[in-house]
Motif scaffolding. Structure first.
Motif, PDB file in Angstrom:
ATOM      1  N   SER A 166       0.825  -1.206   0.000  1.00 62.13           N
ATOM      2  CA  SER A 166       0.000   0.000   0.000  1.00 62.13           C
ATOM      3  C   SER A 166       0.858   1.255   0.000  1.00 62.13           C
ATOM      4  O   SER A 166       0.539   2.234  -0.676  1.00 62.13           O
ATOM      5  N   ALA A 167       1.951   1.249   0.753  1.00 63.50           N
ATOM      6  CA  ALA A 167       2.848   2.406   0.779  1.00 63.50           C
ATOM      7  C   ALA A 167       3.478   2.642  -0.592  1.00 63.50           C
ATOM      8  O   ALA A 167       3.600   3.785  -1.046  1.00 63.50           O
ATOM      9  N   VAL A 168       3.875   1.554  -1.254  1.00 63.98           N
ATOM     10  CA  VAL A 168       4.458   1.692  -2.594  1.00 63.98           C
ATOM     11  C   VAL A 168       3.430   2.267  -3.562  1.00 63.98           C
ATOM     12  O   VAL A 168       3.711   3.213  -4.311  1.00 63.98           O
ATOM     13  N   PHE A 169       2.222   1.725  -3.547  1.00 62.67           N
ATOM     14  CA  PHE A 169       1.197   2.205  -4.473  1.00 62.67           C
ATOM     15  C   PHE A 169       0.687   3.597  -4.107  1.00 62.67           C
ATOM     16  O   PHE A 169       0.201   4.329  -4.972  1.00 62.67           O
ATOM     17  N   ALA A 170       0.805   4.003  -2.838  1.00 60.93           N
ATOM     18  CA  ALA A 170       0.445   5.365  -2.451  1.00 60.93           C
ATOM     19  C   ALA A 170       1.393   6.377  -3.085  1.00 60.93           C
ATOM     20  O   ALA A 170       1.039   7.531  -3.290  1.00 60.93           O
ATOM     21  N   VAL A 171       2.599   5.942  -3.428  1.00 63.28           N
ATOM     22  CA  VAL A 171       3.550   6.803  -4.125  1.00 63.28           C
ATOM     23  C   VAL A 171       3.384   6.691  -5.641  1.00 63.28           C
ATOM     24  O   VAL A 171       3.469   7.686  -6.366  1.00 63.28           O
ATOM     25  N   VAL A 172       3.102   5.490  -6.119  1.00 63.54           N
ATOM     26  CA  VAL A 172       3.013   5.245  -7.562  1.00 63.54           C
ATOM     27  C   VAL A 172       1.748   5.852  -8.172  1.00 63.54           C
ATOM     28  O   VAL A 172       1.796   6.394  -9.282  1.00 63.54           O
ATOM     29  N   MET A 173       0.641   5.799  -7.464  1.00 60.06           N
ATOM     30  CA  MET A 173      -0.624   6.285  -8.035  1.00 60.06           C
ATOM     31  C   MET A 173      -0.604   7.773  -8.393  1.00 60.06           C
ATOM     32  O   MET A 173      -1.072   8.139  -9.478  1.00 60.06           O
ATOM     33  N   PRO A 174      -0.090   8.672  -7.544  1.00 61.86           N
ATOM     34  CA  PRO A 174      -0.030  10.079  -7.974  1.00 61.86           C
ATOM     35  C   PRO A 174       0.889  10.300  -9.177  1.00 61.86           C
ATOM     36  O   PRO A 174       0.601  11.148 -10.028  1.00 61.86           O
ATOM     37  N   VAL A 175       1.974   9.525  -9.258  1.00 61.23           N
ATOM     38  CA  VAL A 175       2.857   9.632 -10.422  1.00 61.23           C
ATOM     39  C   VAL A 175       2.092   9.213 -11.671  1.00 61.23           C
ATOM     40  O   VAL A 175       2.145   9.882 -12.711  1.00 61.23           O
ATOM     41  N   TYR A 176       1.359   8.112 -11.579  1.00 68.09           N
ATOM     42  CA  TYR A 176       0.532   7.671 -12.698  1.00 68.09           C
ATOM     43  C   TYR A 176      -0.518   8.728 -13.044  1.00 68.09           C
ATOM     44  O   TYR A 176      -0.760   9.014 -14.221  1.00 68.09           O
ATOM     45  N   GLY A 177      -1.134   9.320 -12.022  1.00 68.31           N
ATOM     46  CA  GLY A 177      -2.141  10.352 -12.260  1.00 68.31           C
ATOM     47  C   GLY A 177      -1.568  11.560 -12.982  1.00 68.31           C
ATOM     48  O   GLY A 177      -2.214  12.118 -13.876  1.00 68.31           O
ATOM     49  N   MET A 178      -0.364  11.982 -12.608  1.00 67.32           N
ATOM     50  CA  MET A 178       0.262  13.110 -13.292  1.00 67.32           C
ATOM     51  C   MET A 178       0.598  12.769 -14.740  1.00 67.32           C
ATOM     52  O   MET A 178       0.403  13.597 -15.639  1.00 67.32           O
ATOM     53  N   CYS A 179       1.102  11.552 -14.972  1.00 63.50           N
ATOM     54  CA  CYS A 179       1.394  11.131 -16.350  1.00 63.50           C
ATOM     55  C   CYS A 179       0.124  11.075 -17.187  1.00 63.50           C
ATOM     56  O   CYS A 179       0.109  11.512 -18.343  1.00 63.50           O
ATOM     57  N   PHE A 180      -0.949  10.555 -16.605  1.00 65.93           N
ATOM     58  CA  PHE A 180      -2.232  10.497 -17.312  1.00 65.93           C
ATOM     59  C   PHE A 180      -2.722  11.906 -17.625  1.00 65.93           C
ATOM     60  O   PHE A 180      -3.164  12.179 -18.745  1.00 65.93           O
ATOM     61  N   TYR A 181      -2.646  12.803 -16.648  1.00 58.76           N
ATOM     62  CA  TYR A 181      -3.131  14.163 -16.858  1.00 58.76           C
ATOM     63  C   TYR A 181      -2.336  14.870 -17.952  1.00 58.76           C
ATOM     64  O   TYR A 181      -2.915  15.573 -18.783  1.00 58.76           O
ATOM     65  N   LYS A 182      -1.021  14.701 -17.957  1.00 56.55           N
ATOM     66  CA  LYS A 182      -0.196  15.309 -19.004  1.00 56.55           C
ATOM     67  C   LYS A 182      -0.578  14.774 -20.378  1.00 56.55           C
ATOM     68  O   LYS A 182      -0.560  15.510 -21.369  1.00 56.55           O
ATOM     69  N   LYS A 183      -0.915  13.494 -20.435  1.00 57.19           N
ATOM     70  CA  LYS A 183      -1.237  12.870 -21.714  1.00 57.19           C
ATOM     71  C   LYS A 183      -2.588  13.355 -22.244  1.00 57.19           C
ATOM     72  O   LYS A 183      -2.744  13.546 -23.446  1.00 57.19           O
ATOM     73  N   VAL A 184      -3.569  13.553 -21.389  1.00 53.87           N
ATOM     74  CA  VAL A 184      -4.923  13.852 -21.868  1.00 53.87           C
ATOM     75  C   VAL A 184      -5.320  15.313 -21.783  1.00 53.87           C
ATOM     76  O   VAL A 184      -6.409  15.676 -22.204  1.00 53.87           O
ATOM     77  N   ARG A 185      -4.468  16.186 -21.252  1.00 48.74           N
ATOM     78  CA  ARG A 185      -4.896  17.572 -21.117  1.00 48.74           C
ATOM     79  C   ARG A 185      -5.042  18.267 -22.458  1.00 48.74           C
ATOM     80  O   ARG A 185      -5.775  19.246 -22.565  1.00 48.74           O
ATOM     81  N   ASN A 186      -4.380  17.794 -23.478  1.00 47.46           N
ATOM     82  CA  ASN A 186      -4.486  18.417 -24.803  1.00 47.46           C
ATOM     83  C   ASN A 186      -5.579  17.801 -25.663  1.00 47.46           C
ATOM     84  O   ASN A 186      -5.811  18.273 -26.778  1.00 47.46           O
ATOM     85  N   ILE A 187      -6.245  16.770 -25.164  1.00 40.43           N
ATOM     86  CA  ILE A 187      -7.317  16.137 -25.928  1.00 40.43           C
ATOM     87  C   ILE A 187      -8.577  16.973 -25.761  1.00 40.43           C
ATOM     88  O   ILE A 187      -9.019  17.253 -24.658  1.00 40.43           O
ATOM     89  N   VAL A 188      -9.149  17.375 -26.862  1.00 35.60           N
ATOM     90  CA  VAL A 188     -10.374  18.173 -26.843  1.00 35.60           C
ATOM     91  C   VAL A 188     -11.530  17.253 -27.175  1.00 35.60           C
ATOM     92  O   VAL A 188     -11.527  16.536 -28.162  1.00 35.60           O
ATOM     93  N   LEU A 189     -12.542  17.275 -26.297  1.00 40.10           N
ATOM     94  CA  LEU A 189     -13.701  16.415 -26.534  1.00 40.10           C
ATOM     95  C   LEU A 189     -14.814  17.187 -27.154  1.00 40.10           C
ATOM     96  O   LEU A 189     -15.101  18.272 -26.980  1.00 40.10           O
TER      97      LEU A 189
END
Length: 66
Positions: free
Chosen positions: A43-66
């Motif tokens: 849980s401690a490892v994933f508590a660190v990994v999940m925000p990193v994944y969230g930031m990568c996801f946000y960077k990837k989709v912020r330029n997508i216009v729906l």
């Protein structure tokens, strides 16, 4: 709610759950078994990994216009 917003909310809630599980396993668990310790460590490892994944996801989709 868009799929992008749902994904960000889901990552946030998952991170909070991992933090809760890690704190519970290391601070409040009455039994100190190997399973509880492993749960806390994972849980401690994933508590660190999940925000990193969230930031990568946000960077990837912020330029997508729906």
């Amino acid at each position: 709610m868009s799929l992008r917003a749902f994904h960000i909310v889901f990552v946030t809630v998952s991170t909070l759950l991992f933090v809760f599980l890690a704190v519970w396993a290391f601070a409040f668990a009455t039994d100190r078994t190997g399973t509880i310790t492993t749960l806390g460590a994972v849980s401690a490892v994933f508590a660190v990994v999940m925000p990193v994944y969230g930031m990568c996801f946000y960077k990837k989709v912020r330029n997508i216009v729906l």
